[in-house]
Design a protein around this motif. Structure first.
Motif, PDB file in Angstrom:
ATOM      1  N   TRP A 193      41.119  34.303  47.922  1.00  0.00           N
ATOM      2  CA  TRP A 193      40.215  34.237  46.774  1.00  0.00           C
ATOM      3  C   TRP A 193      41.013  34.212  45.463  1.00  0.00           C
ATOM      4  O   TRP A 193      40.709  33.453  44.548  1.00  0.00           O
ATOM      5  CB  TRP A 193      39.285  35.445  46.832  1.00  0.00           C
ATOM      6  N   GLN A 194      42.083  35.028  45.398  1.00  0.00           N
ATOM      7  CA  GLN A 194      42.918  35.039  44.203  1.00  0.00           C
ATOM      8  C   GLN A 194      43.639  33.705  44.027  1.00  0.00           C
ATOM      9  O   GLN A 194      43.757  33.189  42.915  1.00  0.00           O
ATOM     10  CB  GLN A 194      43.948  36.162  44.282  1.00  0.00           C
ATOM     11  N   VAL A 205      44.142  35.840  35.692  1.00  0.00           N
ATOM     12  CA  VAL A 205      43.010  35.576  36.596  1.00  0.00           C
ATOM     13  C   VAL A 205      43.458  35.634  38.044  1.00  0.00           C
ATOM     14  O   VAL A 205      42.756  36.171  38.903  1.00  0.00           O
ATOM     15  CB  VAL A 205      42.378  34.209  36.263  1.00  0.00           C
ATOM     16  N   GLY A 206      44.631  35.113  38.331  1.00  0.00           N
ATOM     17  CA  GLY A 206      45.109  35.103  39.704  1.00  0.00           C
ATOM     18  C   GLY A 206      45.496  36.470  40.231  1.00  0.00           C
ATOM     19  O   GLY A 206      45.449  36.703  41.436  1.00  0.00           O
ATOM     20  N   SER A 249      44.088  39.474  39.130  1.00  0.00           N
ATOM     21  CA  SER A 249      43.034  40.490  39.029  1.00  0.00           C
ATOM     22  C   SER A 249      42.409  40.709  40.395  1.00  0.00           C
ATOM     23  O   SER A 249      42.296  39.796  41.211  1.00  0.00           O
ATOM     24  CB  SER A 249      41.982  40.060  38.012  1.00  0.00           C
ATOM     25  N   ARG A 250      41.996  41.917  40.664  1.00  0.00           N
ATOM     26  CA  ARG A 250      41.457  42.261  41.983  1.00  0.00           C
ATOM     27  C   ARG A 250      39.975  42.571  41.976  1.00  0.00           C
ATOM     28  O   ARG A 250      39.436  43.039  42.955  1.00  0.00           O
ATOM     29  CB  ARG A 250      42.209  43.442  42.553  1.00  0.00           C
ATOM     30  N   TRP A 251      39.288  42.401  40.880  1.00  0.00           N
ATOM     31  CA  TRP A 251      37.852  42.675  40.840  1.00  0.00           C
ATOM     32  C   TRP A 251      37.082  41.511  41.395  1.00  0.00           C
ATOM     33  O   TRP A 251      37.525  40.399  41.420  1.00  0.00           O
ATOM     34  CB  TRP A 251      37.385  43.010  39.442  1.00  0.00           C
ATOM     35  N   ARG A 252      35.884  41.790  41.856  1.00  0.00           N
ATOM     36  CA  ARG A 252      35.010  40.742  42.387  1.00  0.00           C
ATOM     37  C   ARG A 252      33.699  40.765  41.681  1.00  0.00           C
ATOM     38  O   ARG A 252      33.095  41.720  41.444  1.00  0.00           O
ATOM     39  CB  ARG A 252      34.765  40.957  43.866  1.00  0.00           C
TER      40      ARG A 252
END
Length: 80
Positions: free
Chosen positions: A28-29, A74-75, A77-80
């Motif tokens: 996802w990242q 952006v790549g 970051s770990r939030w969803r």
């Protein structure tokens, strides 16, 4: 044995393991990173190789310069 439910009515619940969850997060990242970095690379290519007015080429390179740190943020970051 008599069951009051049918086998196909029982939902198949799969809990992902920690490794599967981490692999999904990394995928996802990567996807989010590429969504931002591809326009950045296209702007750099435009700025250096397209015969356009100099002011437009410099503007494309400035925008690409701002997109690069945004892509990294952006790549990673770990939030969803």
């Amino acid at each position: 044995m008599c069951r009051w439910w049918r086998e196909e009515d029982v939902p198949d619940i799969v809990t992902p393991t920690e490794r599967e969850r981490r692999e999904r997060l990394v995928a996802w990242q990567r996807r989010r990173y590429f969504i931002v970095i591809v326009p950045c690379l296209l702007l750099v290519l435009f700025g250096f190789f397209v015969p356009a007015p100099t002011s437009l080429r410099i503007l494309a390179l400035v925008v690409a310069g701002f997109l690069l740190p945004v892509a990294v943020i952006v790549g990673n970051s770990r939030w969803r």
